[in-house]
Design a protein around this motif. Sequence first.
Motif, PDB file in Angstrom:
ATOM      1  N   VAL A 258       0.837  -1.206   0.000  1.00 49.33           N
ATOM      2  CA  VAL A 258       0.000   0.000   0.000  1.00 49.33           C
ATOM      3  C   VAL A 258       0.869   1.252   0.000  1.00 49.33           C
ATOM      4  O   VAL A 258       0.606   2.216  -0.729  1.00 49.33           O
ATOM      5  N   ASP A 259       1.920   1.247   0.818  1.00 51.93           N
ATOM      6  CA  ASP A 259       2.832   2.387   0.874  1.00 51.93           C
ATOM      7  C   ASP A 259       3.493   2.624  -0.486  1.00 51.93           C
ATOM      8  O   ASP A 259       3.706   3.760  -0.893  1.00 51.93           O
ATOM      9  N   TYR A 260       3.787   1.533  -1.198  1.00 56.44           N
ATOM     10  CA  TYR A 260       4.406   1.624  -2.529  1.00 56.44           C
ATOM     11  C   TYR A 260       3.421   2.186  -3.553  1.00 56.44           C
ATOM     12  O   TYR A 260       3.791   2.998  -4.406  1.00 56.44           O
ATOM     13  N   LEU A 261       2.151   1.796  -3.460  1.00 57.30           N
ATOM     14  CA  LEU A 261       1.152   2.221  -4.436  1.00 57.30           C
ATOM     15  C   LEU A 261       0.667   3.652  -4.204  1.00 57.30           C
ATOM     16  O   LEU A 261       0.277   4.336  -5.152  1.00 57.30           O
ATOM     17  N   ALA A 262       0.671   4.105  -2.958  1.00 56.80           N
ATOM     18  CA  ALA A 262       0.115   5.423  -2.616  1.00 56.80           C
ATOM     19  C   ALA A 262       1.153   6.514  -2.822  1.00 56.80           C
ATOM     20  O   ALA A 262       2.299   6.367  -2.401  1.00 56.80           O
ATOM     21  N   HIS A 263       0.743   7.607  -3.458  1.00 61.82           N
ATOM     22  CA  HIS A 263       1.689   8.678  -3.750  1.00 61.82           C
ATOM     23  C   HIS A 263       1.235  10.054  -3.247  1.00 61.82           C
ATOM     24  O   HIS A 263       2.019  10.992  -3.243  1.00 61.82           O
ATOM     25  N   ASP A 264      -0.035  10.173  -2.859  1.00 58.11           N
ATOM     26  CA  ASP A 264      -0.486  11.475  -2.358  1.00 58.11           C
ATOM     27  C   ASP A 264      -0.258  11.561  -0.851  1.00 58.11           C
ATOM     28  O   ASP A 264       0.049  10.582  -0.184  1.00 58.11           O
ATOM     29  N   SER A 265      -0.386  12.777  -0.324  1.00 61.82           N
ATOM     30  CA  SER A 265      -0.219  12.968   1.120  1.00 61.82           C
ATOM     31  C   SER A 265      -1.318  12.218   1.862  1.00 61.82           C
ATOM     32  O   SER A 265      -2.456  12.134   1.404  1.00 61.82           O
ATOM     33  N   ILE A 311      -5.111  12.551   0.366  1.00 59.78           N
ATOM     34  CA  ILE A 311      -5.848  13.788   0.089  1.00 59.78           C
ATOM     35  C   ILE A 311      -6.436  13.819  -1.317  1.00 59.78           C
ATOM     36  O   ILE A 311      -7.296  14.631  -1.631  1.00 59.78           O
ATOM     37  N   GLY A 312      -5.972  12.945  -2.225  1.00 60.16           N
ATOM     38  CA  GLY A 312      -6.440  12.961  -3.612  1.00 60.16           C
ATOM     39  C   GLY A 312      -7.813  12.345  -3.773  1.00 60.16           C
ATOM     40  O   GLY A 312      -8.520  12.062  -2.803  1.00 60.16           O
ATOM     41  N   TYR A 313      -8.201  12.102  -5.023  1.00 61.52           N
ATOM     42  CA  TYR A 313      -9.503  11.516  -5.301  1.00 61.52           C
ATOM     43  C   TYR A 313      -9.372  10.178  -6.033  1.00 61.52           C
ATOM     44  O   TYR A 313     -10.350   9.455  -6.213  1.00 61.52           O
ATOM     45  N   GLU A 314      -8.147   9.832  -6.464  1.00 66.31           N
ATOM     46  CA  GLU A 314      -7.948   8.576  -7.186  1.00 66.31           C
ATOM     47  C   GLU A 314      -8.086   7.376  -6.243  1.00 66.31           C
ATOM     48  O   GLU A 314      -7.685   7.434  -5.080  1.00 66.31           O
ATOM     49  N   THR A 315      -8.644   6.288  -6.768  1.00 61.67           N
ATOM     50  CA  THR A 315      -8.814   5.058  -5.985  1.00 61.67           C
ATOM     51  C   THR A 315      -7.944   3.958  -6.577  1.00 61.67           C
ATOM     52  O   THR A 315      -7.977   3.719  -7.788  1.00 61.67           O
ATOM     53  N   THR A 316      -7.149   3.316  -5.734  1.00 63.80           N
ATOM     54  CA  THR A 316      -6.330   2.181  -6.162  1.00 63.80           C
ATOM     55  C   THR A 316      -6.642   1.001  -5.265  1.00 63.80           C
ATOM     56  O   THR A 316      -6.353   1.034  -4.070  1.00 63.80           O
ATOM     57  N   VAL A 317      -7.266  -0.025  -5.831  1.00 66.19           N
ATOM     58  CA  VAL A 317      -7.601  -1.230  -5.077  1.00 66.19           C
ATOM     59  C   VAL A 317      -7.029  -2.431  -5.816  1.00 66.19           C
ATOM     60  O   VAL A 317      -7.325  -2.631  -6.994  1.00 66.19           O
ATOM     61  N   ARG A 318      -6.202  -3.210  -5.138  1.00 60.72           N
ATOM     62  CA  ARG A 318      -5.650  -4.446  -5.701  1.00 60.72           C
ATOM     63  C   ARG A 318      -6.198  -5.613  -4.887  1.00 60.72           C
ATOM     64  O   ARG A 318      -6.091  -5.617  -3.663  1.00 60.72           O
ATOM     65  N   ALA A 370     -12.918   7.435  -2.663  1.00 59.56           N
ATOM     66  CA  ALA A 370     -12.090   8.537  -3.155  1.00 59.56           C
ATOM     67  C   ALA A 370     -10.828   8.696  -2.313  1.00 59.56           C
ATOM     68  O   ALA A 370     -10.895   8.813  -1.091  1.00 59.56           O
ATOM     69  N   GLY A 371      -9.669   8.668  -2.971  1.00 61.70           N
ATOM     70  CA  GLY A 371      -8.396   8.862  -2.286  1.00 61.70           C
ATOM     71  C   GLY A 371      -7.892   7.640  -1.545  1.00 61.70           C
ATOM     72  O   GLY A 371      -6.888   7.714  -0.834  1.00 61.70           O
ATOM     73  N   MET A 372      -8.574   6.497  -1.713  1.00 54.53           N
ATOM     74  CA  MET A 372      -8.197   5.299  -0.962  1.00 54.53           C
ATOM     75  C   MET A 372      -7.240   4.422  -1.766  1.00 54.53           C
ATOM     76  O   MET A 372      -7.393   4.255  -2.980  1.00 54.53           O
ATOM     77  N   THR A 373      -6.245   3.876  -1.075  1.00 58.43           N
ATOM     78  CA  THR A 373      -5.356   2.860  -1.642  1.00 58.43           C
ATOM     79  C   THR A 373      -5.480   1.627  -0.762  1.00 58.43           C
ATOM     80  O   THR A 373      -5.320   1.717   0.461  1.00 58.43           O
ATOM     81  N   ALA A 374      -5.780   0.479  -1.372  1.00 60.81           N
ATOM     82  CA  ALA A 374      -6.018  -0.725  -0.577  1.00 60.81           C
ATOM     83  C   ALA A 374      -5.495  -1.963  -1.293  1.00 60.81           C
ATOM     84  O   ALA A 374      -5.500  -2.029  -2.529  1.00 60.81           O
ATOM     85  N   VAL A 375      -5.026  -2.917  -0.512  1.00 65.46           N
ATOM     86  CA  VAL A 375      -4.650  -4.234  -1.020  1.00 65.46           C
ATOM     87  C   VAL A 375      -5.397  -5.262  -0.182  1.00 65.46           C
ATOM     88  O   VAL A 375      -5.262  -5.296   1.046  1.00 65.46           O
ATOM     89  N   LEU A 376      -6.212  -6.080  -0.859  1.00 71.21           N
ATOM     90  CA  LEU A 376      -7.030  -7.089  -0.195  1.00 71.21           C
ATOM     91  C   LEU A 376      -6.604  -8.473  -0.667  1.00 71.21           C
ATOM     92  O   LEU A 376      -6.542  -8.730  -1.866  1.00 71.21           O
ATOM     93  N   GLN A 511       0.926  18.828  -8.176  1.00 74.99           N
ATOM     94  CA  GLN A 511       1.339  17.612  -7.456  1.00 74.99           C
ATOM     95  C   GLN A 511       1.552  17.916  -5.969  1.00 74.99           C
ATOM     96  O   GLN A 511       1.342  17.063  -5.124  1.00 74.99           O
ATOM     97  N   LYS A 512       1.970  19.156  -5.682  1.00 70.91           N
ATOM     98  CA  LYS A 512       2.188  19.566  -4.290  1.00 70.91           C
ATOM     99  C   LYS A 512       0.943  20.227  -3.688  1.00 70.91           C
ATOM    100  O   LYS A 512       0.712  20.134  -2.495  1.00 70.91           O
TER     101      LYS A 512
END
Length: 701
Positions: A258-265, A311-318, A370-376, A511-512
């Motif tokens: 998750v730490d690797y996939l997430a790039h926003d604050s 803080i972003g709006y992109e969703t990354t779920v693996r 929104a803004g979530m990064t998750a690995v299930l 980006q900042k």
Amino acid sequence: MAASSYTARNLSVLEGLEAVRKRPGMYIGSTDSRGLMHCLWEIIDNSVDEALAGFGQSIEIILYKDGSVEVRDDGRGVPTDIEPRTGLSGVEVVYTKLHAGGKFGGGSYAASGGLHGVGASVVNALSSRLDVQVDRGGKTYQMSFKHGIPGTFDDGRTPKPDSPFTESKKDNDALVVVGKAKRGVTGTRVRYWADPQIFTPDAKFSYENLAQRARQTSFLIPGLRIAIRDERRLPGTPGEFETHEEVFQHDGGISEFVDYLAHDSSVTDIWRFQGRETFTETVPVLDEKGHSQLTEVERECEVDLALRWGIGYETTVRTFVNIIATPKGGTHQAGFEQGLLKTFRKHISANARKFKVKETEKIEKDDVLAGMTAVLTVRLAEPQFEGQTKEILGTPAVRQIVSKIVSKELAAKLKATARADKQQATTLTEKVVAEMKSRISARVHKETQRRKTALETSSMPAKLVDCRSDNVEHSELFIVEGDSALGTARLARSSTYQALLPIRGKILNVQKASLTDMLANAECAAIIQVIGAGSGRTFDLEGIRYGKIIMMTDADVDGAHIRTLLLTLFYRYMRPLVEAGHVYAAVPPLHRVEIVHRGKPNEMVYTYSERELNELLARLEAEGKNYKEPIQRYKGLGEMDADQLAETTMDPAHRVLRRVRIEDAEAAERSFSLLMGSEVAPRKEFIINGAHKLDETQIDM
């Protein structure tokens, strides 16, 4: 006549691995690079399943110069004793018999990735040579195959697929002891040469795909060490100039993923939810006589989830089942989303006054994601997949199990009394509520600004120089750098279908910056307003007002920086625009060479790089042609007159445009974060590591 001659003699019966060689596409999909990689995954997955079962800690993959590949592991080793039904050794069964292996309920694997049992034997059939060595019981065994047939090769110092081969005459004759293994040492080594008669000439092992899969696997099996060594020296690969080796090992598991996939604050820390439940399932089971009977069996499902919000709006779920990636989701992902939504709705309903939520306002799934990064990941025996590709999990009971565990663990987090947890829970809930209000507001106040009359464009920014056409497909928006370039571009454009929007120097680095800062920035707001399709989650590709968005900046370092800032804006808040291929970069010329002709008008030739200029001058010198000195070098778009700008950069008949595409969204995200993000240390390291590649003579002092 032809129909009447169709008899049983016309039927073909393919024995053993002959069917695989005859129709390889049925087993590996294709015979290009994808099929080649599929074969490699089959061998690697056998080693990974050993590690998943707790019997191995290391896997090594070697890509050799001669096109062969070797996979080594320290698992239990392929069984070398005799399999009673066939009378063959375990090695020969695994590498020559389809639908044979230890993953069909024999008790060797509780949860495994390779369930179809055709992997190793198919790879063997499609190889011109395959060698397998097994360390087991203090001995090292070896067995070789040619096109899937066991035998021995008469090699010199180096093993080769075209070495003299002697086919084995008796069963188990080809399995020989070639040495001693240290006490307690076990493992398997498989090296094979893909058959050039099967695979296309351009089929190559992809180092990038291999590294990506190895990295992913190392996250999913904590502590597993996967090493890749590339000795091929292929152009365009990390090992182009020297042998390249990379090691992947992540003891933190999916939390590190998750730490690797997430790039926003971050809004929250990485939260880890785990649990297990049992369920019953009715499955066909063979009795002693070989008859199939429906039997109710008890299964155990283990759930492991790591997630965080940014803080972003992109969703990354693996999502994964027994470390098999399920990119299209399934019952485990449905349960995960159900548990999230149910828990947040209950929590916000109980605290409606605190978060100022009306009874008519209802949280939806997208607001939570929104803004979530998750690995299930879920682990269970004999999972049901929808389709042969295993992209969707179909086991029904998993949905309720995952939903129950997620609901319980998330509710505990949201109700936590510890100061840090309480603060994160409040901030997260406020973010979810803000996403809901933003979605409702966007739906109510969505601007559908379509250009039809001059009156309708009055709400556009005053600096926009619009075009007359209302045909979106054929209209173009040029984003130009500065007012000087605007003046020239206004004269050079075709006012029928080319619009101009000037920007002042370098726009905000989004980006900042936060979403609020971005929308408050005049330049960013003007670009979003002119394109007309919104931004972020509310971006609607159908709403764009121009078919082409063209960045027209100077051909210098500042121009490249402005282009990068614009691309960051498009990528972060208007990504579908880039993915659909609507964003372009104009390519203005760097030089103008005036070729002198006797008795005829002089010829103007434009070049776009120093190399192209040098090649042109060398050709003119060889042909004995003269050119005027000094050669004009353009430092900016403003130095061109309107005719030159139209001819070289704006006229579709002569211009060059570079379409901006996202072939690998993750790689693009990492690049933007590295070059444009708020963390300085990685960018400093990148500059230091690349400093030796800088040619000092090219620096413009």
